[in-house]
Design an enzyme around this catalytic site. Structure first.
Site, PDB file in Angstrom:
ATOM      1  N   LYS A 151      -8.963   6.335 -19.290  1.00  0.00           N
ATOM      2  CA  LYS A 151      -9.310   6.845 -20.610  1.00  0.00           C
ATOM      3  C   LYS A 151      -8.119   6.711 -21.568  1.00  0.00           C
ATOM      4  O   LYS A 151      -7.691   5.617 -21.828  1.00  0.00           O
ATOM      5  CB  LYS A 151      -9.817   8.276 -20.468  1.00  0.00           C
ATOM      6  CG  LYS A 151     -10.793   8.487 -19.286  1.00  0.00           C
ATOM      7  CD  LYS A 151     -12.107   7.748 -19.458  1.00  0.00           C
ATOM      8  CE  LYS A 151     -12.966   7.696 -18.193  1.00  0.00           C
ATOM      9  NZ  LYS A 151     -13.237   8.961 -17.539  1.00  0.00           N
TER      10      LYS A 151
ATOM     11  N   TYR B   2     -16.296  16.998 -14.761  1.00  0.00           N
ATOM     12  CA  TYR B   2     -16.764  15.614 -14.777  1.00  0.00           C
ATOM     13  C   TYR B   2     -17.838  15.422 -13.693  1.00  0.00           C
ATOM     14  O   TYR B   2     -17.662  15.886 -12.565  1.00  0.00           O
ATOM     15  CB  TYR B   2     -15.570  14.695 -14.536  1.00  0.00           C
ATOM     16  CG  TYR B   2     -15.920  13.237 -14.486  1.00  0.00           C
ATOM     17  CD1 TYR B   2     -16.321  12.575 -15.640  1.00  0.00           C
ATOM     18  CD2 TYR B   2     -15.853  12.524 -13.306  1.00  0.00           C
ATOM     19  CE1 TYR B   2     -16.651  11.233 -15.602  1.00  0.00           C
ATOM     20  CE2 TYR B   2     -16.177  11.181 -13.253  1.00  0.00           C
ATOM     21  CZ  TYR B   2     -16.580  10.538 -14.411  1.00  0.00           C
ATOM     22  OH  TYR B   2     -16.900   9.219 -14.365  1.00  0.00           O
TER      23      TYR B   2
ATOM     24  N   ASP C 139      -7.601  18.695 -14.218  1.00  0.00           N
ATOM     25  CA  ASP C 139      -7.923  17.343 -14.649  1.00  0.00           C
ATOM     26  C   ASP C 139      -7.579  17.287 -16.138  1.00  0.00           C
ATOM     27  O   ASP C 139      -8.275  17.868 -16.968  1.00  0.00           O
ATOM     28  CB  ASP C 139      -9.413  17.071 -14.392  1.00  0.00           C
ATOM     29  CG  ASP C 139      -9.822  15.645 -14.754  1.00  0.00           C
ATOM     30  OD1 ASP C 139      -9.147  15.032 -15.612  1.00  0.00           O
ATOM     31  OD2 ASP C 139     -10.827  15.149 -14.201  1.00  0.00           O
TER      32      ASP C 139
ATOM     33  N   ARG D 286       0.861  -1.198   0.000  1.00  0.00           N
ATOM     34  CA  ARG D 286       0.000   0.000   0.000  1.00  0.00           C
ATOM     35  C   ARG D 286       0.888   1.235   0.000  1.00  0.00           C
ATOM     36  O   ARG D 286       0.646   2.202  -0.707  1.00  0.00           O
ATOM     37  CB  ARG D 286      -0.949   0.007   1.211  1.00  0.00           C
ATOM     38  CG  ARG D 286      -1.629   1.359   1.410  1.00  0.00           C
ATOM     39  CD  ARG D 286      -2.937   1.323   2.190  1.00  0.00           C
ATOM     40  NE  ARG D 286      -2.943   0.427   3.326  1.00  0.00           N
ATOM     41  CZ  ARG D 286      -2.268   0.622   4.479  1.00  0.00           C
ATOM     42  NH1 ARG D 286      -1.543   1.705   4.641  1.00  0.00           N
ATOM     43  NH2 ARG D 286      -2.324  -0.263   5.445  1.00  0.00           N
TER      44      ARG D 286
HETATM   45  C1  LIG Z   1     -13.752   9.372 -16.231  1.00  0.00           C
HETATM   46  C2  LIG Z   1     -13.295  10.654 -15.682  1.00  0.00           C
HETATM   47  C3  LIG Z   1     -13.007  10.803 -14.330  1.00  0.00           C
HETATM   48  C4  LIG Z   1     -13.201   9.673 -13.329  1.00  0.00           C
HETATM   49  O1  LIG Z   1     -12.294   8.655 -13.548  1.00  0.00           O
HETATM   50  P1  LIG Z   1     -12.567   7.115 -13.181  1.00  0.00           P
HETATM   51  O2  LIG Z   1     -11.330   6.438 -13.636  1.00  0.00           O
HETATM   52  O3  LIG Z   1     -13.797   6.690 -13.905  1.00  0.00           O
HETATM   53  O4  LIG Z   1     -12.759   7.064 -11.708  1.00  0.00           O
HETATM   54  C5  LIG Z   1     -12.541  12.029 -13.894  1.00  0.00           C
HETATM   55  N1  LIG Z   1     -12.378  13.063 -14.741  1.00  0.00           N
HETATM   56  C6  LIG Z   1     -12.669  12.956 -16.052  1.00  0.00           C
HETATM   57  C7  LIG Z   1     -12.474  14.134 -16.934  1.00  0.00           C
HETATM   58  C8  LIG Z   1     -13.129  11.761 -16.568  1.00  0.00           C
HETATM   59  O5  LIG Z   1     -13.429  11.672 -17.872  1.00  0.00           O
END
Ligand SMILES: *Cc1c(COP(=O)(O)O)cnc(C)c1O
Length: 386
Positions: free
Chosen positions: A199, A102, A174, A50
């Site tokens: 993604k 998001y 982000d 961890r």
């Molecule tokens: C999908 C997404 C998230 C969340 O990510 P997860 O891996 O699904 O927890 C956060 N920010 C953006 C811009 C996203 O597209």
């Protein structure tokens, strides 16, 4: 460290390359929870997975390098990364978020962090003049996405970072939609970059992962403490998969964005299409700013069909492009933000920020563009209400 100058090479050779014990060109999957200690108070740099795991550490070093930061952190999901970053704040602190963040980021602030007295306000971060007046004493950070989800709104990262610095608060970006291959927020002045590596970084729609990168030793120490204390870490196998995905990020993004540019043009010229949102189009909101801060417009497009096209039929008629949440995979994905990705945002708020019930979001994959466009065209034709 290898000798290279460009991110295309860093994607492959960055961070910790290979394995010093065997010469393996890939970092091994250290599938272990613990490490034998030679004696009391002695260890080989690893104690418990961890706290630290060599496969995860190699991914963390890689993403820190790609995002031009000092330290990287890998989590079990993008939301776990965002949650860890938000855990830097205390009762009474307020976070400003872009109006198109998001849905999950909004939800965790609105439904979880509010229990701890951490508040938020939604602002148009593209309008930095007005934003300046919203930074009251209790505001401790601005969290932005550029392009923001799902209207692909562009925020001037450098302008927001400068403003935040003036007020002594943090800028969190982000960078999921752009990836470090297209945009590096830390170079523009941001303090923290977060990713849903689920993604584009993973890129194959086969894992859930999150990353955070900071550019400061003190922030790194705090985030390492939170990562170890709250424990939402990424496992060794998923860390390996993510490193593997990142190696081809450059070639994938080149194809993703080339396909997106062609699809945006196709939609723009299509008589069934009422509106196209794509930062790579000359008349798009923020086009000039995006051109300054990113390599191109990315590979996400949102659009609306005219009212005489039935979107339920449109989605049902697609055969190649898959109706699914998520984005950034090699396969083209399409979704309906109002009922899917942004359903957790109340209806009134959705209307206010422009997420209409007719909005469609398309993530261009790396298939042949002619196949993608002919699938869209036949579905548009079938959905016309005569
Ligand atoms: C999908 C997404 C998230 C969340 O990510 P997860 O891996 O699904 O927890 C956060 N920010 C953006 C811009 C996203 O597209």
């Amino acid at each position: 460290m290898s000798n290279y100058k460009n991110i295309d090479s860093a994607l492959i050779h960055g961070g910790i390359y290979g394995d010093e014990f065997t010469g393996s060109v890939n970092v091994p999957i250290y599938q272990t929870s613990t490490y034998e200690q030679p004696g009391l108070g002695e260890n080989k740099g690893w104690e418990y997975s961890r706290t630290g795991n060599p496969t995860r550490a190699s991914l963390e070093a890689l993403v820190a390098e790609l995002e031009a930061g000092t330290h990287g952190f890998a989590f079990g999901s993008g939301m776990a990364a965002i949650t860890a970053v938000l855990s830097l704040f205390k009762t009474g602190d307020k976070i400003i978020i872009s109006s198109n963040v998001y849905g999950g980021t909004f939800r965790v602030l609105n439904k979880v962090f509010n229990h701890f007295g951490i508040t938020y306000s939604i602002e148009d971060t593209a309008d930095t003049k007005t934003l300046d007046t919203k930074i009251t004493d209790n505001v401790k950070a601005i969290l932005i996405e550029s392009p923001a989800n799902p209207l692909l709104t562009i925020t001037d990262i450098k302008a927001v970072s400068t403003l935040a610095k003036k007020h002594g608060i943090l800028t969190i970006v982000d960078n999921t939609f752009m990836t470090p291959y297209l945009q590096q927020p830390i170079k523009l002045g941001a303090d923290i970059v977060v990713h849903s590596a689920t993604k584009y970084l993973g890129g194959h729609s086969d894992l859930i992962a999150g990353l955070a990168v900071v550019n400061d030793d003190e922030l790194a120490e705090q985030l390492a403490f939170i990562q170890n204390s709250t424990g939402g870490v990424l496992g060794p196998f998923d860390s390996f998969l993510l490193i593997r995905g990142i190696k081809t990020l450059g070639v994938r993004m080149d194809r993703h964005t080339k396909n997106a540019e062609k699809a945006a043009q196709f939609l723009l010229e299509n008589k069934a299409v009422k509106k196209v949102y794509y930062p790579g189009l000359k008349n798009a909101q923020g086009y000039e700013i995006n051109k300054k801060q990113a390599k191109n417009g990315g590979a996400m497009i949102s659009f609306e069909l005219y009212e005489n096209y039935d979107i339920k039929t449109f989605f049902k008629s697609l055969t190649l492009v898959a109706l699914a949440e998520s984005l950034g995979g090699v396969e083209s994905l399409i979704c309906h933000p109002a009922s899917m990705t942004h359903a957790s945002i109340p209806y009134e708020t959705r209307q206010k920020v422009g997420i209409t019930d007719g909005l469609i979001r398309l993530s261009l994959g790396i298939e042949n563009i002619d196949d993608i466009l002919s699938d869209l065209q036949q579905a548009i034709q079938k959905s016309e209400v005569k």
